[in-house]
Design a protein around this motif. Structure first.
Motif, PDB file in Angstrom:
ATOM      1  N   SER A 149       0.838  -1.195   0.000  1.00 41.12           N
ATOM      2  CA  SER A 149       0.000   0.000   0.000  1.00 41.12           C
ATOM      3  C   SER A 149       0.877   1.251   0.000  1.00 41.12           C
ATOM      4  CB  SER A 149      -0.908   0.011   1.232  1.00 41.12           C
ATOM      5  OG  SER A 149      -1.853  -1.024   1.165  1.00 41.12           O
TER       6      SER A 149
ATOM      7  N   ALA B  35      -9.372  10.390  -0.662  1.00 40.44           N
ATOM      8  CA  ALA B  35      -9.743   8.972  -0.756  1.00 40.44           C
ATOM      9  C   ALA B  35     -10.532   8.710  -2.037  1.00 40.44           C
ATOM     10  CB  ALA B  35     -10.546   8.559   0.465  1.00 40.44           C
ATOM     11  N   ASP B  36     -11.439   9.596  -2.383  1.00 39.07           N
ATOM     12  CA  ASP B  36     -12.232   9.434  -3.607  1.00 39.07           C
ATOM     13  C   ASP B  36     -11.333   9.469  -4.840  1.00 39.07           C
ATOM     14  OD1 ASP B  36     -14.550   9.235  -2.147  1.00 39.07           O
ATOM     15  OD2 ASP B  36     -15.159  11.328  -2.463  1.00 39.07           O
ATOM     16  N   ARG B  37     -10.369  10.399  -4.868  1.00 37.38           N
ATOM     17  CA  ARG B  37      -9.471  10.499  -6.018  1.00 37.38           C
ATOM     18  C   ARG B  37      -8.580   9.259  -6.114  1.00 37.38           C
ATOM     19  NH1 ARG B  37      -8.821  15.796  -7.993  1.00 37.38           N
ATOM     20  NH2 ARG B  37     -10.830  16.854  -7.713  1.00 37.38           N
TER      21      ARG B  37
ATOM     22  N   ARG C  45      -9.400   6.268  -5.246  1.00 38.37           N
ATOM     23  CA  ARG C  45     -10.232   5.192  -5.802  1.00 38.37           C
ATOM     24  C   ARG C  45     -10.346   5.325  -7.321  1.00 38.37           C
ATOM     25  NH1 ARG C  45     -13.390   6.611  -1.205  1.00 38.37           N
ATOM     26  NH2 ARG C  45     -13.194   5.022   0.449  1.00 38.37           N
TER      27      ARG C  45
ATOM     28  N   GLY D  16      -7.062   2.695  -6.540  1.00 42.85           N
ATOM     29  CA  GLY D  16      -6.617   2.325  -5.209  1.00 42.85           C
ATOM     30  C   GLY D  16      -7.769   2.057  -4.260  1.00 42.85           C
ATOM     31  N   GLU D  17      -7.460   1.371  -3.172  1.00 41.67           N
ATOM     32  CA  GLU D  17      -8.420   1.147  -2.103  1.00 41.67           C
ATOM     33  C   GLU D  17      -7.851   1.782  -0.836  1.00 41.67           C
ATOM     34  OE1 GLU D  17     -11.617   0.711  -0.228  1.00 41.67           O
ATOM     35  OE2 GLU D  17     -11.529  -0.014  -2.308  1.00 41.67           O
ATOM     36  N   PRO D  18      -8.303   3.010  -0.487  1.00 38.28           N
ATOM     37  CA  PRO D  18      -7.716   3.736   0.634  1.00 38.28           C
ATOM     38  C   PRO D  18      -8.277   3.306   1.983  1.00 38.28           C
ATOM     39  CG  PRO D  18      -9.372   5.087  -0.424  1.00 38.28           C
ATOM     40  CD  PRO D  18      -9.297   3.812  -1.211  1.00 38.28           C
ATOM     41  N   THR D  19      -7.399   3.267   2.975  1.00 34.46           N
ATOM     42  CA  THR D  19      -7.784   2.964   4.349  1.00 34.46           C
ATOM     43  C   THR D  19      -7.127   3.991   5.264  1.00 34.46           C
ATOM     44  OG1 THR D  19      -7.881   0.588   3.885  1.00 34.46           O
ATOM     45  CG2 THR D  19      -7.739   1.252   6.194  1.00 34.46           C
TER      46      THR D  19
ATOM     47  N   CYS E  27      -3.100   3.351   0.641  1.00 32.09           N
ATOM     48  CA  CYS E  27      -3.846   3.064  -0.578  1.00 32.09           C
ATOM     49  C   CYS E  27      -3.283   1.831  -1.275  1.00 32.09           C
ATOM     50  CB  CYS E  27      -3.804   4.253  -1.529  1.00 32.09           C
ATOM     51  SG  CYS E  27      -4.537   5.752  -0.822  1.00 32.09           S
TER      52      CYS E  27
END
Length: 235
Positions: A141, A155-157, A159, A163-166, A188
């Motif tokens: 990540s 986070a939206d950008r 994705r 990516g998968e953000p945490t 991400c």
């Protein structure tokens, strides 16, 4: 010293070998993490033996260790140049045939923004690692340090970029990790990263992202501690 992950003996060999590159009268960037800590301790021993340097820490952690071992500290805006930076990595591309050879993922300690600032300013940037950090392709990540108000937008950008953000959570307190700069960290997951340079460019363009953990074209060499010595990859 306790070390999180990897071979402690190999990390020590890499850190101590890199510390040998520090010359009298130089300004040195001090990285963050367990392998860089071995380098800091070795530099402290050299200072005790008469080596005269100034050092720039990249985190609260590296600053505290440097003070403990007696290394004189300074700041980027107080020096004309940084001669050498020594820093660890979470993952290093080790494939001479790949365009991404020597590209890093950093930020496991949430200090990647300050690390990148110092590492990029240095005339020479040496990475210290054990073999567990070497990979043919980056797939960890990628940390993004984001302004607190930008967390949702960033986070939206991420994705949109695949990516998968945490949001990184703190381990010993309730709530998220807060960086030395007062920001949050989004980890991400992009899976295997086909083009680190392209992803680095796209992540840098996200509003509210202070810095990401992809280090592209910055490292000059990686010192890899092994069972019986140190191997040097020059880039």
């Amino acid at each position: 010293m306790k070390t999180a992950g990897g071979d402690a003996a190999a990390k020590r060999r890499a850190g101590e070998r890199a510390a040998e590159e520090v010359e009298d009268g130089t300004v040195v960037g001090l990285g963050t993490g367990s392998t860089a800590a071995y380098a800091i301790e070795a530099i402290g021993d050299a200072v005790a033996d008469g080596l005269e340097i100034r050092a720039i820490p990249t985190s609260f952690q590296s600053r505290q260790l440097a003070l403990e071992v007696g290394i004189p500290l300074t700041t980027l805006d107080a020096v004309d140049r940084v001669d050498l930076a020594i820093d660890g990595a979470d993952q290093v591309v080790d494939d001479p045939d790949a365009t991404a050879h020597g590209t890093l993922i950093k930020g496991g300690g949430a200090a990647h923004s300050r690390e990148k600032l110092v590492d990029a300013a240095a005339d020479r940037f040496v990475v210290v690692a054990d073999p567990s950090k070497l990979t043919a392709r980056l797939d960890r990540s990628v940390p993004l340090e984001v302004l607190p108000d930008a967390r949702t937008v960033a986070a939206d950008r991420a994705r949109v970029l695949g990516g998968e953000p945490t949001l990184r959570a703190a381990e010993r307190k309730d709530g998220p990790v807060v960086t030395d700069n007062g920001n949050l960290v989004l980890d991400c997951d992009f899976g295997a990263i086909e083009s680190p340079a392209d992803l680095a460019r796209d992540l840098s363009a996200i509003p509210g992202v202070l810095e990401h953990g992809l280090f592209v074209g910055l490292a000059d060499a990686t010192y890899v501690g092994t069972d019986d010595g140190v191997e040097i990859r020059a880039y």
